[in-house]
Design a protein around this motif. Sequence first.
Motif, short mmCIF file in Angstrom:
data_model
loop_
_atom_site.label_atom_id
_atom_site.label_comp_id
_atom_site.label_asym_id
_atom_site.label_seq_id
_atom_site.Cartn_x
_atom_site.Cartn_y
_atom_site.Cartn_z
N LYS A 64 -2.53 -6.21 12.48
CA LYS A 64 -1.47 -6.28 13.49
C LYS A 64 -0.10 -6.38 12.84
O LYS A 64 0.05 -6.90 11.73
N PRO A 65 0.91 -5.89 13.52
CA PRO A 65 2.27 -6.11 13.02
C PRO A 65 2.65 -7.57 13.23
O PRO A 65 2.07 -8.26 14.06
N GLY A 66 3.61 -8.03 12.49
CA GLY A 66 4.06 -9.40 12.64
C GLY A 66 4.86 -9.84 11.43
O GLY A 66 5.16 -9.05 10.54
N ASN A 67 5.18 -11.12 11.41
CA ASN A 67 5.98 -11.66 10.32
C ASN A 67 5.19 -11.88 9.03
O ASN A 67 5.79 -12.02 7.96
N LEU A 68 3.87 -11.94 9.13
CA LEU A 68 3.05 -12.06 7.92
C LEU A 68 2.77 -10.66 7.40
O LEU A 68 2.32 -9.79 8.16
N THR A 69 3.03 -10.45 6.12
CA THR A 69 2.71 -9.14 5.54
C THR A 69 1.20 -9.01 5.41
O THR A 69 0.46 -10.01 5.45
N LYS A 70 0.75 -7.79 5.21
CA LYS A 70 -0.68 -7.59 4.99
C LYS A 70 -1.12 -8.29 3.71
O LYS A 70 -2.22 -8.82 3.64
N ALA A 71 -0.26 -8.31 2.69
CA ALA A 71 -0.60 -9.02 1.46
C ALA A 71 -0.72 -10.52 1.72
O ALA A 71 -1.63 -11.18 1.20
N GLU A 72 0.17 -11.09 2.52
CA GLU A 72 0.09 -12.53 2.83
C GLU A 72 -1.18 -12.85 3.59
O GLU A 72 -1.81 -13.89 3.35
N ARG A 73 -1.58 -11.99 4.48
CA ARG A 73 -2.83 -12.19 5.22
C ARG A 73 -4.01 -12.23 4.23
O ARG A 73 -4.91 -13.06 4.35
N GLU A 74 -3.97 -11.35 3.25
CA GLU A 74 -5.03 -11.33 2.24
C GLU A 74 -4.98 -12.57 1.35
O GLU A 74 -6.02 -13.07 0.92
N MET A 75 -3.79 -13.08 1.07
CA MET A 75 -3.69 -14.34 0.30
C MET A 75 -4.43 -15.46 1.00
O MET A 75 -5.12 -16.26 0.35
N ILE A 76 -4.27 -15.54 2.32
CA ILE A 76 -4.98 -16.56 3.09
C ILE A 76 -6.48 -16.41 2.91
O ILE A 76 -7.19 -17.39 2.66
N VAL A 77 -6.96 -15.18 3.02
CA VAL A 77 -8.40 -14.92 2.90
C VAL A 77 -8.90 -15.32 1.51
O VAL A 77 -9.92 -16.00 1.38
N VAL A 78 -8.19 -14.91 0.48
CA VAL A 78 -8.64 -15.19 -0.89
C VAL A 78 -8.64 -16.68 -1.17
O VAL A 78 -9.62 -17.22 -1.70
N ALA A 79 -7.58 -17.38 -0.81
CA ALA A 79 -7.50 -18.82 -1.10
C ALA A 79 -8.56 -19.61 -0.34
O ALA A 79 -9.25 -20.46 -0.92
N THR A 80 -8.73 -19.34 0.94
CA THR A 80 -9.70 -20.11 1.72
C THR A 80 -11.13 -19.71 1.37
O THR A 80 -12.02 -20.55 1.35
N SER A 81 -11.35 -18.44 1.08
CA SER A 81 -12.70 -17.98 0.71
C SER A 81 -13.13 -18.60 -0.62
O SER A 81 -14.31 -18.88 -0.81
N ASN A 82 -12.18 -18.81 -1.52
CA ASN A 82 -12.51 -19.48 -2.77
C ASN A 82 -12.99 -20.91 -2.50
O ASN A 82 -14.00 -21.35 -3.05
N LEU A 83 -12.28 -21.62 -1.64
CA LEU A 83 -12.68 -22.99 -1.32
C LEU A 83 -14.04 -23.04 -0.64
O LEU A 83 -14.79 -24.00 -0.79
N ASN A 84 -14.37 -21.99 0.11
CA ASN A 84 -15.67 -21.90 0.78
C ASN A 84 -16.73 -21.28 -0.12
O ASN A 84 -17.85 -21.03 0.34
N GLN A 85 -16.37 -21.05 -1.37
CA GLN A 85 -17.28 -20.50 -2.37
C GLN A 85 -17.93 -19.20 -1.92
O GLN A 85 -19.13 -18.98 -2.10
N CYS A 86 -17.12 -18.32 -1.34
CA CYS A 86 -17.63 -17.03 -0.88
C CYS A 86 -17.28 -15.95 -1.89
O CYS A 86 -16.17 -15.42 -1.90
N GLN A 87 -18.24 -15.65 -2.72
CA GLN A 87 -18.03 -14.65 -3.75
C GLN A 87 -17.64 -13.29 -3.16
O GLN A 87 -16.72 -12.64 -3.64
N TYR A 88 -18.35 -12.87 -2.12
CA TYR A 88 -18.05 -11.56 -1.54
C TYR A 88 -16.58 -11.47 -1.12
O TYR A 88 -15.88 -10.53 -1.49
N CYS A 89 -16.12 -12.43 -0.34
CA CYS A 89 -14.76 -12.34 0.20
C CYS A 89 -13.69 -12.51 -0.86
O CYS A 89 -12.65 -11.86 -0.81
N VAL A 90 -13.92 -13.36 -1.85
CA VAL A 90 -12.94 -13.51 -2.92
C VAL A 90 -12.82 -12.19 -3.69
O VAL A 90 -11.71 -11.72 -3.97
N VAL A 91 -13.94 -11.58 -4.01
CA VAL A 91 -13.91 -10.34 -4.78
C VAL A 91 -13.35 -9.19 -3.95
O VAL A 91 -12.44 -8.48 -4.39
N ALA A 92 -13.87 -8.99 -2.75
CA ALA A 92 -13.44 -7.86 -1.91
C ALA A 92 -11.99 -8.01 -1.47
O ALA A 92 -11.18 -7.08 -1.61
#
Length: 191
Positions: A64-92
């Motif tokens: 979606k368009p918005g104030n968060l860039t697509k890269a920032e959205r991915e930062m959220i995914v990578v940081a939280t997926s690491n804490l949840n120990q999700c190898q797939y999501c951190v790598v992808a």
Amino acid sequence: MSTNQPAVSRFPVPDISDMPQDIRERILAVQEKSGFIPNVFLVLAHRPDEFRAFFAYHDALMDKPGNLTKAEREMIVVATSNLNQCQYCVVAHGAILRIRAKNPLIADQVAVNYRKADITPRQKAMIDFAVKVSQQAYAVGESDLDILKSHDFTEEDVWDIAAISAFFGMSNRLANVTSMRPNDEFYALGR
């Protein structure tokens, strides 16, 4: 897939030719664009109605368009997926982050310790909040929103950050339960 390779999932993975047409078409479009089929598509195709719902919500949050860039959205995914120990999501999503940020180092930095990563104070505040939503949503309060507002995040941005963190918490859990294997191709993307 070679018989020496671990399975993509511990659950059955349907053959593309046996998938409903809409799902097959989406998967083939992704394959045409990226050159391979991300395993998440194959694994979730096991349950077609959930596949459709998952990707509809994923797209609503991540594209979606918005104030968060697509890269920032991915930062959220990578940081939280690491804490949840999700190898797939951190790598992808690490691969997607490297591409969207045009930075070959950023995904590893964010995954290992975003507080030490080469990101802005605004992005650190965003990830701090996403992490709190991921790990302690019950403790989120007005002071958390005040911090985000001090970094010029709007209420809609706050909702986006929380929703991305929450959605990928679910995704991380499914990926872990299914033993979803990251595609080898993800490791080299954006490097």
